[in-house]
Every structure is written in C-alpha cells, then in structure tokens.
Design a protein around this motif. Structure first.
Motif, mmCIF file in Angstrom:
data_model
loop_
_atom_site.group_PDB
_atom_site.id
_atom_site.type_symbol
_atom_site.label_atom_id
_atom_site.label_comp_id
_atom_site.label_asym_id
_atom_site.label_seq_id
_atom_site.Cartn_x
_atom_site.Cartn_y
_atom_site.Cartn_z
ATOM 1 N N ASP A 18 5.241 18.019 23.689
ATOM 2 C CA ASP A 18 4.007 17.697 24.401
ATOM 3 C C ASP A 18 4.047 18.240 25.823
ATOM 4 O O ASP A 18 5.068 18.112 26.514
ATOM 5 C CB ASP A 18 3.801 16.181 24.467
ATOM 6 C CG ASP A 18 3.463 15.567 23.126
ATOM 7 O OD1 ASP A 18 3.040 16.312 22.215
ATOM 8 O OD2 ASP A 18 3.611 14.337 22.979
ATOM 9 N N ARG A 64 -1.329 17.592 27.766
ATOM 10 C CA ARG A 64 -2.177 16.983 26.724
ATOM 11 C C ARG A 64 -2.298 17.878 25.492
ATOM 12 O O ARG A 64 -3.174 17.679 24.644
ATOM 13 C CB ARG A 64 -3.568 16.620 27.248
ATOM 14 C CG ARG A 64 -3.565 15.595 28.360
ATOM 15 C CD ARG A 64 -4.793 14.710 28.322
ATOM 16 N NE ARG A 64 -6.034 15.451 28.351
ATOM 17 C CZ ARG A 64 -7.221 14.904 28.052
ATOM 18 N NH1 ARG A 64 -7.308 13.628 27.693
ATOM 19 N NH2 ARG A 64 -8.326 15.627 28.123
ATOM 20 N N ARG A 121 -0.197 19.080 22.147
ATOM 21 C CA ARG A 121 0.970 18.836 21.286
ATOM 22 C C ARG A 121 1.226 20.107 20.479
ATOM 23 O O ARG A 121 0.385 20.523 19.678
ATOM 24 C CB ARG A 121 0.742 17.653 20.359
ATOM 25 C CG ARG A 121 1.910 17.412 19.389
ATOM 26 C CD ARG A 121 1.889 15.992 18.839
ATOM 27 N NE ARG A 121 2.141 15.029 19.906
ATOM 28 C CZ ARG A 121 2.014 13.703 19.760
ATOM 29 N NH1 ARG A 121 1.630 13.195 18.592
ATOM 30 N NH2 ARG A 121 2.253 12.893 20.781
ATOM 31 N N ASP A 168 -3.626 9.653 18.634
ATOM 32 C CA ASP A 168 -2.886 9.515 19.888
ATOM 33 C C ASP A 168 -3.773 9.981 21.039
ATOM 34 O O ASP A 168 -4.063 11.171 21.168
ATOM 35 C CB ASP A 168 -1.608 10.363 19.817
ATOM 36 C CG ASP A 168 -0.688 10.136 21.000
ATOM 37 O OD1 ASP A 168 -1.161 9.683 22.056
ATOM 38 O OD2 ASP A 168 0.523 10.437 20.871
ATOM 39 N N ASP A 169 -4.191 9.043 21.893
ATOM 40 C CA ASP A 169 -5.107 9.383 22.971
ATOM 41 C C ASP A 169 -4.466 10.211 24.075
ATOM 42 O O ASP A 169 -5.167 10.708 24.963
ATOM 43 C CB ASP A 169 -5.702 8.108 23.574
ATOM 44 C CG ASP A 169 -6.704 7.446 22.645
ATOM 45 O OD1 ASP A 169 -7.210 8.137 21.726
ATOM 46 O OD2 ASP A 169 -6.990 6.248 22.829
ATOM 47 N N THR A 170 -3.148 10.389 24.039
ATOM 48 C CA THR A 170 -2.496 11.261 25.016
ATOM 49 C C THR A 170 -2.536 12.723 24.572
ATOM 50 O O THR A 170 -2.152 13.597 25.336
ATOM 51 C CB THR A 170 -1.039 10.845 25.252
ATOM 52 O OG1 THR A 170 -0.254 11.118 24.079
ATOM 53 C CG2 THR A 170 -0.940 9.366 25.609
ATOM 54 N N VAL A 171 -2.987 12.964 23.358
ATOM 55 C CA VAL A 171 -3.065 14.324 22.804
ATOM 56 C C VAL A 171 -4.525 14.718 22.683
ATOM 57 O O VAL A 171 -5.313 14.034 22.022
ATOM 58 C CB VAL A 171 -2.382 14.404 21.423
ATOM 59 C CG1 VAL A 171 -2.543 15.806 20.828
ATOM 60 C CG2 VAL A 171 -0.926 14.016 21.527
#
Length: 261
Positions: free
Chosen positions: A7, A10, A12, A43-46
């Motif tokens: 990662d 933002r 992946r 996944d809200d971080t991606v």
C-alpha cells in the motif's frame, strides 16, 4: 505467498508472484487474488488497485499442468473461489482497477483487460488469447468485453487466431491505454493510480458504477454462454491433444481429430 500486497498513496498494488510459472494461475492464486480484491473493495483506506506481475511475465494464464489434472481427474481439489470467483470479484470490484502489463499476458493475463479501468503495457510485452490453440472457448466475458473495447474484427482476431499481439498493436486497437518503456512502467502506472486515488473515494465509486452498470447484464450472459462452451470443450479431443502436446513439449496436431472437432 503467490501474491504480494503493498500500500502507498491510497493505492494497493497486487503483484502476481509465481515467477517460476510465469505467474500462471493455479487454484491457490485464483483464491488469493479474489480474496485480495474483495478485501480492497471494502477497505476505505484503499481508493485504487494496481495489478501487475513479478519477473519477466505479467501472467501466463491458467497453469496448464494443473488444467490437465483437472481435465483428467474429477477428484482434483478445487479452490474456494477458483476462476469463476476471481471473475466475480473483478466484475463487482467497485473502485478503479489499473493494470500494468509488465511482460507476456496469456488467457486471463489478457482478458483481465476487459475489467481494467486503465491498462498500461511495457513496450516489450506481448498478449495472447490462446483459446483456439487449447481447443477451448473464451472466458472472463471476453467474447462480450473485447468487442466493446477494441471493435468486432480486432476482437475476432484476438479470440480466433491465438496469435501474439505486440504492445504497439494493443495500443493501436485500444486494448491498452499507454505503452511505456519497461523500466518506467510501474512508476508510470503508480503515478496515474495515485492521481486517481487523490480524488474522493465516493466520487470514484460513483463514476465507475455509472460506467460499468450498463454492461453487467451483458457480462453475465456472456459468462453463461462461455461457461457452457468451455464445459463442452474441456476434456474433448482438441483440448486433450493441446494439453498433451504442452506436457510433451511439442506443437499440438489437430489434423487427426474426429470430424467436427
């Protein structure tokens, strides 16, 4: 691990990592990539997924040694997702998918481009849809998605000929979006992926949904047709000759097949 995950920004990055098999998919890798896409989807971080391959290949399609075992042994253990589950995950993936074709791409290593939102390709990479040389039918809704992407005649050549397509040819027909020097491919792919990932996730998802929703029924129908044709042909005389030839390191000879094959 046959799949590497990293990662940054933002984005992946999922890297197919079976270099000894030219990143061909066995059941374990189908499961691993499907699981990774399902995880990234929630996944809200991606915001963006970038798919590429390790070593000199992007993906050599399905592992033909394992395909031969599956075709000849009904008890061979199958994966939790397998090929159909991976295509399910690709079709349903709600975020931008960027593909960086770093080397040869065969079978699903080519047809995955039908699900890519952006595809970049190394200048020395090549692509092939080897279905007729394997005595089988298209897969991954490629009989529907490729004509939409490159036009009917280009798609017909890709799917019927089992011939290699160069990076310049792929760019010319619209199969990929950019061709890059091999040494800068991943940098360029990540740069574009990161630019997309800097936008609001809600907007990215909405844009992708509006683009892909109209084709969902067509994808589903194509997969049903392809699956029926593949099931009919797999294990048939042409497919068994192709797989035997591969295992024996020779070119297949289809001239002695029974009439109709």
């Amino acid at each position: 691990m046959s799949l590497q995950v990293a990662d940054a920004d933002r984005v992946r990055t999922l890297t197919l990592d079976r270099p000894e098999a030219l990143n061909a998919f066995d059941e374990a890798l189908y499961d691993a990539l499907a699981d990774a896409l399902l995880a990234a989807a929630t996944d809200d971080t991606v915001a963006v997924v970038l798919l590429t391959g390790a070593g000199r290949a992007f993906c050599a399609g399905t592992d033909l040694h394992e395909m031969h075992r599956i075709a000849t042994d009904p008890t061979f253990p199958r994966g939790r997702h397998g090929f159909p589950g991976l295509v399910d995950a690709l079709d349903a993936f709600p975020k931008p998918l960027v593909v960086a074709v770093n080397g040869i791409g065969l079978g699903i290593g080519c047809t995955v481009l039908g699900f890519a939102d952006l595809a970049l390709m190394a200048a020395d990479a090549r692509l092939k849809c080897p279905f007729t040389s394997l005595g089988v039918a298209p897969e991954a809704a490629s009989s529907y998605l490729l004509p939409l992407l490159v036009g009917r005649q280009n798609a017909a050549w890709l799917l019927l000929s089992s011939e290699w397509v160069s990076a310049d040819e792929a760019l010319g027909m619209g199969l990929v979006w950019r061709v890059c020097p091999p040494e800068t491919l991943l940098e360029e792919a990540h740069r574009h992926a990161a630019l997309l990932a800097s936008r609001p996730l809600s907007s990215l998802v909405a844009v992708k949904r509006t683009v892909t929703e109209p084709r969902r029924a067509g994808v589903a129908a194509a997969r049903e047709r392809e699956g029926a044709a593949f099931a009919e042909l797999m294990g048939g005389p042409a497919n068994l000759e192709a797989l035997a030839a591969f295992a024996q390191g020779r070119a297949p000879d289809f001239t002695a097949l029974p009439p109709g094959w």
